[in-house]
Each structure stands twice: as structure tokens, then as C-alpha cells.
Design an enzyme around this catalytic site. Structure first.
Site, mmCIF file in Angstrom:
data_model
loop_
_atom_site.group_PDB
_atom_site.id
_atom_site.type_symbol
_atom_site.label_atom_id
_atom_site.label_comp_id
_atom_site.label_asym_id
_atom_site.label_seq_id
_atom_site.Cartn_x
_atom_site.Cartn_y
_atom_site.Cartn_z
ATOM 1 N N ILE A 154 0.832 -1.208 0.000
ATOM 2 C CA ILE A 154 0.000 0.000 0.000
ATOM 3 C C ILE A 154 0.870 1.263 0.000
ATOM 4 O O ILE A 154 0.657 2.184 -0.795
ATOM 5 C CB ILE A 154 -0.966 -0.008 1.211
ATOM 6 C CG1 ILE A 154 -1.940 -1.190 1.090
ATOM 7 C CG2 ILE A 154 -1.710 1.311 1.328
ATOM 8 C CD1 ILE A 154 -2.769 -1.479 2.332
ATOM 9 N N THR A 173 -4.467 5.315 7.610
ATOM 10 C CA THR A 173 -5.394 4.351 7.016
ATOM 11 C C THR A 173 -4.934 2.935 7.357
ATOM 12 O O THR A 173 -5.388 1.979 6.725
ATOM 13 C CB THR A 173 -5.431 4.487 5.473
ATOM 14 O OG1 THR A 173 -4.100 4.373 4.981
ATOM 15 C CG2 THR A 173 -6.041 5.798 5.026
ATOM 16 N N ARG A 190 -3.757 1.091 10.951
ATOM 17 C CA ARG A 190 -4.422 0.514 12.121
ATOM 18 C C ARG A 190 -4.492 1.588 13.200
ATOM 19 O O ARG A 190 -3.521 2.328 13.405
ATOM 20 C CB ARG A 190 -3.663 -0.705 12.671
ATOM 21 C CG ARG A 190 -3.876 -1.990 11.876
ATOM 22 C CD ARG A 190 -5.308 -2.530 12.003
ATOM 23 N NE ARG A 190 -5.524 -3.739 11.230
ATOM 24 C CZ ARG A 190 -5.994 -3.789 9.989
ATOM 25 N NH1 ARG A 190 -6.325 -2.682 9.354
ATOM 26 N NH2 ARG A 190 -6.155 -4.941 9.380
ATOM 27 N N ASP A 201 -8.864 6.732 8.962
ATOM 28 C CA ASP A 201 -9.815 5.711 8.505
ATOM 29 C C ASP A 201 -9.919 4.612 9.549
ATOM 30 O O ASP A 201 -10.765 3.729 9.440
ATOM 31 C CB ASP A 201 -9.358 5.123 7.162
ATOM 32 C CG ASP A 201 -10.382 4.144 6.595
ATOM 33 O OD1 ASP A 201 -11.556 4.554 6.451
ATOM 34 O OD2 ASP A 201 -10.025 2.977 6.338
ATOM 35 N N GLU A 233 -11.993 1.360 17.585
ATOM 36 C CA GLU A 233 -13.016 1.303 16.529
ATOM 37 C C GLU A 233 -13.926 0.091 16.641
ATOM 38 O O GLU A 233 -15.046 0.105 16.132
ATOM 39 C CB GLU A 233 -12.362 1.332 15.144
ATOM 40 C CG GLU A 233 -11.596 0.062 14.779
ATOM 41 C CD GLU A 233 -11.045 0.111 13.356
ATOM 42 O OE1 GLU A 233 -10.401 1.096 13.008
ATOM 43 O OE2 GLU A 233 -11.269 -0.862 12.619
ATOM 44 N N HIS A 251 -13.235 2.975 8.605
ATOM 45 C CA HIS A 251 -12.501 1.804 8.089
ATOM 46 C C HIS A 251 -13.078 1.363 6.732
ATOM 47 O O HIS A 251 -13.483 0.216 6.569
ATOM 48 C CB HIS A 251 -12.538 0.644 9.089
ATOM 49 C CG HIS A 251 -11.349 -0.266 8.949
ATOM 50 N ND1 HIS A 251 -10.671 -0.786 10.021
ATOM 51 C CD2 HIS A 251 -10.708 -0.742 7.848
ATOM 52 C CE1 HIS A 251 -9.680 -1.547 9.594
ATOM 53 N NE2 HIS A 251 -9.682 -1.541 8.267
ATOM 54 N N PHE A 307 -10.547 -0.025 2.342
ATOM 55 C CA PHE A 307 -10.452 -1.262 1.528
ATOM 56 C C PHE A 307 -11.690 -1.457 0.646
ATOM 57 O O PHE A 307 -11.704 -2.329 -0.211
ATOM 58 C CB PHE A 307 -10.358 -2.490 2.462
ATOM 59 C CG PHE A 307 -11.662 -2.796 3.156
ATOM 60 C CD1 PHE A 307 -12.092 -2.055 4.238
ATOM 61 C CD2 PHE A 307 -12.485 -3.803 2.679
ATOM 62 C CE1 PHE A 307 -13.310 -2.312 4.852
ATOM 63 C CE2 PHE A 307 -13.707 -4.073 3.284
ATOM 64 C CZ PHE A 307 -14.124 -3.319 4.383
HETATM 65 P P1 NAD Z 1 2.730 -4.878 3.599
HETATM 66 O O1 NAD Z 1 3.097 -6.019 4.486
HETATM 67 O O2 NAD Z 1 2.833 -5.051 2.116
HETATM 68 O O3 NAD Z 1 3.612 -3.616 3.976
HETATM 69 C C1 NAD Z 1 3.858 -3.229 5.294
HETATM 70 C C2 NAD Z 1 5.217 -2.556 5.328
HETATM 71 O O4 NAD Z 1 5.422 -2.074 6.642
HETATM 72 C C3 NAD Z 1 6.374 -3.525 4.985
HETATM 73 O O5 NAD Z 1 7.205 -2.964 3.993
HETATM 74 C C4 NAD Z 1 7.106 -3.667 6.324
HETATM 75 O O6 NAD Z 1 8.515 -3.856 6.167
HETATM 76 C C5 NAD Z 1 6.780 -2.333 6.966
HETATM 77 N N1 NAD Z 1 6.987 -2.344 8.400
HETATM 78 C C6 NAD Z 1 6.876 -3.372 9.280
HETATM 79 N N2 NAD Z 1 7.209 -2.963 10.522
HETATM 80 C C7 NAD Z 1 7.530 -1.642 10.420
HETATM 81 C C8 NAD Z 1 7.957 -0.665 11.343
HETATM 82 N N3 NAD Z 1 8.170 -0.976 12.640
HETATM 83 N N4 NAD Z 1 8.197 0.578 10.885
HETATM 84 C C9 NAD Z 1 8.043 0.879 9.569
HETATM 85 N N5 NAD Z 1 7.652 -0.007 8.648
HETATM 86 C C10 NAD Z 1 7.398 -1.248 9.074
HETATM 87 O O7 NAD Z 1 1.278 -4.441 4.024
HETATM 88 P P2 NAD Z 1 0.239 -3.578 3.181
HETATM 89 O O8 NAD Z 1 -0.582 -4.480 2.351
HETATM 90 O O9 NAD Z 1 0.964 -2.450 2.544
HETATM 91 O O10 NAD Z 1 -0.693 -3.048 4.360
HETATM 92 C C11 NAD Z 1 -0.208 -2.114 5.315
HETATM 93 C C12 NAD Z 1 -1.204 -1.998 6.441
HETATM 94 O O11 NAD Z 1 -2.389 -1.386 5.945
HETATM 95 C C13 NAD Z 1 -1.704 -3.351 6.994
HETATM 96 O O12 NAD Z 1 -0.846 -3.842 7.992
HETATM 97 C C14 NAD Z 1 -3.060 -3.024 7.545
HETATM 98 O O13 NAD Z 1 -2.934 -2.745 8.918
HETATM 99 C C15 NAD Z 1 -3.470 -1.757 6.805
HETATM 100 N N6 NAD Z 1 -4.669 -1.945 5.981
HETATM 101 C C16 NAD Z 1 -5.721 -1.104 6.173
HETATM 102 C C17 NAD Z 1 -6.878 -1.248 5.403
HETATM 103 C C18 NAD Z 1 -8.063 -0.323 5.550
HETATM 104 O O14 NAD Z 1 -9.137 -0.609 5.016
HETATM 105 N N7 NAD Z 1 -7.945 0.803 6.226
HETATM 106 C C19 NAD Z 1 -6.945 -2.266 4.456
HETATM 107 C C20 NAD Z 1 -5.839 -3.085 4.273
HETATM 108 C C21 NAD Z 1 -4.704 -2.919 5.046
#
Ligand code: NAD
Length: 339
Positions: A155, A233, A235, A259, A264, A296, A299
């Protein structure tokens, strides 16, 4: 396979039934979220399908394991709501949907930035009331602003591309594991203090883990630029909400878009318009003119829901066929990646 779907909304049912059309799983839909009180509903279902606000702590996992469940299929990316050590102890396999539409979330984050900056939500209401005055709607050009992206996985990488290539923003990135594709594009990785100090906008895209809990706390906010825009957006618990409210009151935070919200699970995904909302912290957030909250929904696109349903059933099929599932999550994986 017999699958108990918890926390079902009409859209979950619609997309899961469509994905199941040629597959023949026995899907049973329950409206309540899974927790210790509702775990009895999972009795004799080998698989449960759950979402972000279901409770998968040790007592709930013990209760569903007692009822014969051995698969927890998350129809979401994050798995912070699951006690993975307990799942391992109980021989429950946990699978998730690692990427359903990263575009959906990244585009929503950018939508929040634009809405909050240009006050589109306020303009919409004004114009409908015949109020065409512009006072209070002043925004800024995104062009050449510095945006800090924390977490540059699926993302965060898309948000980075949209903002750097689409809006000509200067992106400062931070990730425990930098993304080589972004590095090749010339995106600059910096440490968090530098990102905090230099970003006009900060957008969070890392997972919630013990390391990232309250990543945005008082100390982090103190380091930020005056009037910074903060967008979450990812957590809710990445942000210490009380510290964010203090930051808004002191004018350090100039804009806040959420978001997701720490508490929540008591609010989001339900129509509470006839209820008294007792969460004073949330209600305080709503009083600020420069706070924009969505429930939220980042997605929530057709593409994402269709992918979620398809991947969820494929994950279960892999396990049913005794194959290893690439989307399995376990406590060992979390410890080793420090996520
Ligand atoms: P992803 O696993 O592809 O990417 C997460 C990134 O965060 C990775 O590159 C990882 O190395 C990095 N990371 C891990 N620990 C870290 C830290 N301590 N500091 C900095 N970076 C760190 O995940 P994604 O698919 O990009 O999703 C990211 C987040 O988005 C998910 O974990 C989820 O919580 C959230 N999300 C929200 C929604 C929504 O509807 N609001 C939907 C999907 C996902």
C-alpha cells in the site's frame, strides 16, 4: 468445507457467495462478531471466516478449537487481532488475504489528503445549502510538498507512486525493510526523526505490531512540523489518540485524517446513528474542524471485496488439500520479521 462466516454484512455475503458459485463450500453466515460469547456458533465448523473486529484471543481460540475448528481464515490483511501463539498451541492454522487491492487503500489515503486539504466535505454541504462563500475553504498545493510515508510495502509503495509521480510531491520514506523498487525510483529513505521533522504530510502504511503500537505518540508529534497533516489508514493503535488530540489543541497537528481508530471495534461497521456514543475521545475528535474520519472504508471497493472473497476460499482450499498455503501466518513468522 463447512465455513462459519462471522461479522457478516450484506456485502460480505454477496461477494463470498459469488466466489463460492463454482466451488461448493457450505457457507453459514452469522451477523455477530466472533468472541467468547459467540464462539459456540462455530461448533462443528472446521473453518471460521473473520474480519478485523472479531476477537481471536486465547479464550476464543480455545472455545472454537473445542468445537472442532482448525482453520481461521481472515478476510483482511492485518492479523493483529489474533493471538498467534495461542493459535499455534491449539493447532489452529491462520490464513489471511495479504493483498486484495492495495490500490483501494492507497487511493483512499490520497482521497483523505485531498478532501481534508481542500475541504471538499465542507464545500459539498455548503453548496447544497446555497452557501457559495469560500471563507474557511482555503487549501494548499500538494505540488512539491514533502510527504513522509511510513511503511512502504504494497500500500505504501502505491501511495508513494501516486504522490511522487502524480502530484510531484517529495517523498521521504521509512521502513524497517526499504523497498528496492522505490529506491530505484530515487525515493529517499530516512530515519523516523528526520521524516517527522521534514514532512508536511505523514501517511501511515505499516502494520500494527508491538514495535509500532503508538508509533505516533507525544514525542513523535513534538518532532513534527507545525501544522503537519497526519493520515492513518493502517491501524488505529499506531496513533496515541490522546496525544493526537493534544497535538490538535496545540495547533501542532494542522490536519488529521483517520480511517482507523484505536477503539473502533466498539463503533465501526455499524449504524449507530440512533445511539448515544459513549466514547468521549472519539466524540472529541469529531469536534475539530480539521479532523476527517471515515469508518474503516479504505479497503471498500468492488475489486477488493471480490479479491478478498476469492483469496479467502482459495486459502481454505489449499489447507483442505493438505497443501502449504502461502498466506498462512504464524507466531514464528511475526517474531522473525519483528513485525
Ligand atoms: P505490507 O506487508 O505489504 O507492507 C507493510 C510494510 O510495513 C512492509 O514494507 C514492512 O517492512 C513495513 N513495516 C513493518 N514494521 C515496520 C515498522 N516498525 N516501521 C516501519 N515499517 C514497518 O502491508 P500492506 O498491504 O501495505 O498493508 C499495510 C497496512 O495497511 C496493513 O498492515 C493493515 O494494517 C493496513 N490496511 C488497512 C486497510 C483499511 O481498510 N484501512 C486495508 C488493508 C490494510
Amino acid at each position: 468445507m463447512k465455513i462459519a462466516v462471522f461479522g457478516t454484512k450484506s456485502y460480505d455475503r454477496h461477494f463470498l457467495e459469488a466466489a463460492n458459485r463454482d466451488r461448493g463450500h457450505e457457507l453459514t453466515f452469522f451477523e455477530p462478531n466472533l468472541n467468547t460469547d459467540t464462539a459456540i456458533l462455530a461448533k462443528d465448523f472446521p473453518a471460521v471466516c473473520v474480519f478485523v473486529n472479531d476477537t481471536l484471543d486465547r479464550p476464543t481460540l480455545e472455545a472454537i478449537a473445542d468445537g472442532g475448528t482448525c482453520i481461521v481464515a481472515l478476510r483482511c490483511t492485518g492479523f493483529n487481532q489474533v493471538d498467534l501463539a495461542a493459535a499455534d498451541d491449539l493447532n489452529i492454522t491462520v490464513v489471511r488475504v495479504p493483498a486484495y487491492s492495495p490500490y483501494a487503500v492507497a487511493e483512499h489515503a490520497v482521497g483523505l489528503i485531498l478532501t481534508l486539504n481542500r475541504k471538499i466535505h465542507r464545500a459539498y454541504n455548503r453548496v447544497r445549502e446555497g452557501n457559495f462563500a469560500l471563507d474557511g475553504l482555503l487549501g494548499f498545493d500538494l505540488h512539491e510538498k514533502t510527504v513522509g510515508i511510513i511503511g512502504t510495502g504494497r500500500i505504501g509503495a502505491i501511495a508513494t507512486r501516486i504522490l511522487s509521480q502524480g502530484f510531484d510531491c517529495h517523498v521521504l520514506a521509512y521502513d524497517v525493510k526499504p523497498n528496492p523498487e522505490l529506491e530505484e525510483m530515487g525515493i529517499e529513505y530516512v530515519e523516523l526523526p528526520e521524516l517527522f521533522a521534514n514532512s508536511d504530510i505523514i501517511s501511515l502504511h505499516c502494520p500494527l505490531t508491538p514495535d509500532t503500537h503508538h508509533l505516533i505518540n507525544k514525542e513523535a508529534i513534538d518532532r513534527m512540523k507545525q501544522g503537519v497533516m497526519l493520515v492513518n489508514t493502517s491501524r488505529g493503535a499506531l496513533v496515541d489518540t490522546t496525544a493526537a488530540i493534544d497535538g490538535l489543541k496545540s495547533r501542532k497537528i494542522g490536519y488529521l485524517a483517520l480511517d482507523v481508530y484505536e477503539q473502533e471495534s466498539n463503533l465501526f461497521f455499524e449504524n449507530l446513528s440512533e445511539e448515544i456514543i459513549e466514547d468521549d475521545v472519539f466524540q472529541r475528535l469529531l469536534t475539530f474542524p480539521n479532523v476527517l474520519i471515515t469508518g474503516h472504508q479504505a479497503f471498500f471497493t468492488e475489486n477488493a471485496l471480490s479479491n478478498i472473497a476469492d483469496t479467502t476460499l482459495s486459502n481454505i482450499e489449499d489447507l483442505e488439500a493438505g497443501k502449504s498455503c502461502p498466506n498462512q501466518v504464524s507466531s514464528k513468522q511475526v517474531v522473525s520479521s519483528k513485525k
